[in-house]
Each structure stands twice: as structure tokens, then as C-alpha cells.
Design a protein around this motif. Structure first.
Motif: not given
Length: 207
Positions: A31-38
């Protein structure tokens, strides 16, 4: 350290950095999400790779890399997000040529743009996901926030480039399907991917 496979969940406007986007990766089987700023360019390149119906008339940088690799029989087998330092993710391309494997350092945004073009899986280490992964709120809360922030969310079916709901979208509803398809073709030829995405969405509603 064990690897965790990730899928691309979508792209949204970054709430912390102007002119940037947040790429959301989701844990396969979790259920985990990994947000990455691009950056905006990388966001557009990733969005175009997600779009199967829209092809730019000229190759983008990541398309050029794919064409170059194909010509010299280089394959990107997988992408690994292997390090997180001060909020910056570091990634590696696992490449193969003549059965010889090479590891190439890459920015995470570039690595994912290439992974899409090579149909290569994306992984990260379990400890990185534990450190930077987030759990999304319940579905009801998500629905409420989505309604409140409707103009700020970009689904994985839209192209990221300051897309907003405009009067032009309402005008599209008055056009016939053939007229929409003609405008879509023109938008792609003019490399106006923002307009192409809106037209494509309107066409999809008609089918």
C-alpha cells in the motif's frame, strides 16, 4: 537488502516546488507510495511514454537514447532506485550488451523515462521505501481531496505541462468525433501535447 518492485501510479503538480511535478510510484503487492519530485521536461517525457496513442513527430531525448540503444543492441534490463540522500533519489540503469551487464548511474527521472521505453521493471530497496514511502489516506478522504483539488491533479492518462480546465475543453464538447480526431492529429504534429491530452480525453468519453 531485498528489492521491492514499483509501478507508476501517476503524476501530479508538486505542492512544494514551483515548476516541478511529483511522480508517484506505488509498491507492488503493498500500500505504500513513493513520491519523487521531478522537472517539467522529465514529467512530459514520462507522460508521453505512458501514452500509447500519442507519438511525437520527432524523438525526444529519451526516445533518441532508446533508438541509439536498439541500434547497438543495448538493453536496459531494470532500474534500481538505490540511494536516498537529503531528499534526492539516486538510481542505476542495469544494462546488457552481448550478455555483458553494465551498471550506469542516472537521475531517477531519466531512469524511469527510459524504463518505460524499454518495458523494464523499476525497483527500490526495502529500507528506502520504509524511509520515504507513504501510506495514502482512506478512499473516502482521497475522494474528498480529489474533488477539492481537481484542477491540481494529473492522472497517469494526462500529459504534465500546466494542464488546467479551460473554456477550450467546453468547446470540444460541441465538436464531432471526426473534428476532434483531426484536431488531435494537428496537436501531435505541432507537439502541443497539453492540447492533445485534452482532445484525447474528450474522444475517449465518446467511445
Amino acid at each position: 537488502m531485498s528489492l521491492v518492485r514499483l509501478n507508476i501510479k501517476g503524476i501530479s503538480y508538486s505542492q512544494t516546488q514551483n515548476g516541478a511535478y511529483a511522480l508517484i510510484l506505488s509498491e507492488v503487492g503493498g500500500d505504500r507510495k513513493l513520491p519523487i519530485v521531478i522537472g517539467a521536461f522529465e514529467a512530459q517525457s514520462i507522460a508521453i511514454a505512458l501514452e500509447k496513442e500519442i507519438r511525437p513527430p520527432r524523438p525526444l531525448t529519451h526516445d533518441l537514447f532508446k533508438n541509439f540503444s536498439d541500434r547497438f543492441d543495448i538493453t536496459v534490463k531494470q532500474v534500481i532506485i538505490h540511494k536516498l540522500v537529503d531528499g534526492v533519489f539516486y538510481s542505476s540503469l542495469i544494462c546488457e550488451r552481448d550478455k555483458i551487464e553494465e551498471i550506469i548511474d542516472a537521475r531517477t527521472s531519466d531512469a524511469i523515462a527510459l524504463a518505460l521505453r524499454f518495458d523494464a521493471p523499476i525497483f527500490t530497496y526495502k529500507n528506502i521505501l520504509e524511509k520515504a514511502g507513504i501510506y495514502l489516506q482512506g478512499e473516502e478522504q482521497q475522494k474528498k481531496e480529489k474533488e477539492e483539488d481537481q484542477e491540481e491533479i494529473i492522472s497517469e492518462e494526462l500529459l504534465p505541462d500546466d494542464i488546467e480546465i479551460s473554456k477550450e475543453d467546453n468547446n470540444y464538447k460541441k465538436l464531432s468525433l471526426s473534428e476532434l480526431e483531426r484536431l488531435l492529429s494537428q496537436a501531435v504534429q505541432n507537439e502541443d501535447y497539453e492540447k492533445a491530452a485534452r482532445l484525447r480525453d474528450e474522444i475517449s468519453k465518446r467511445h
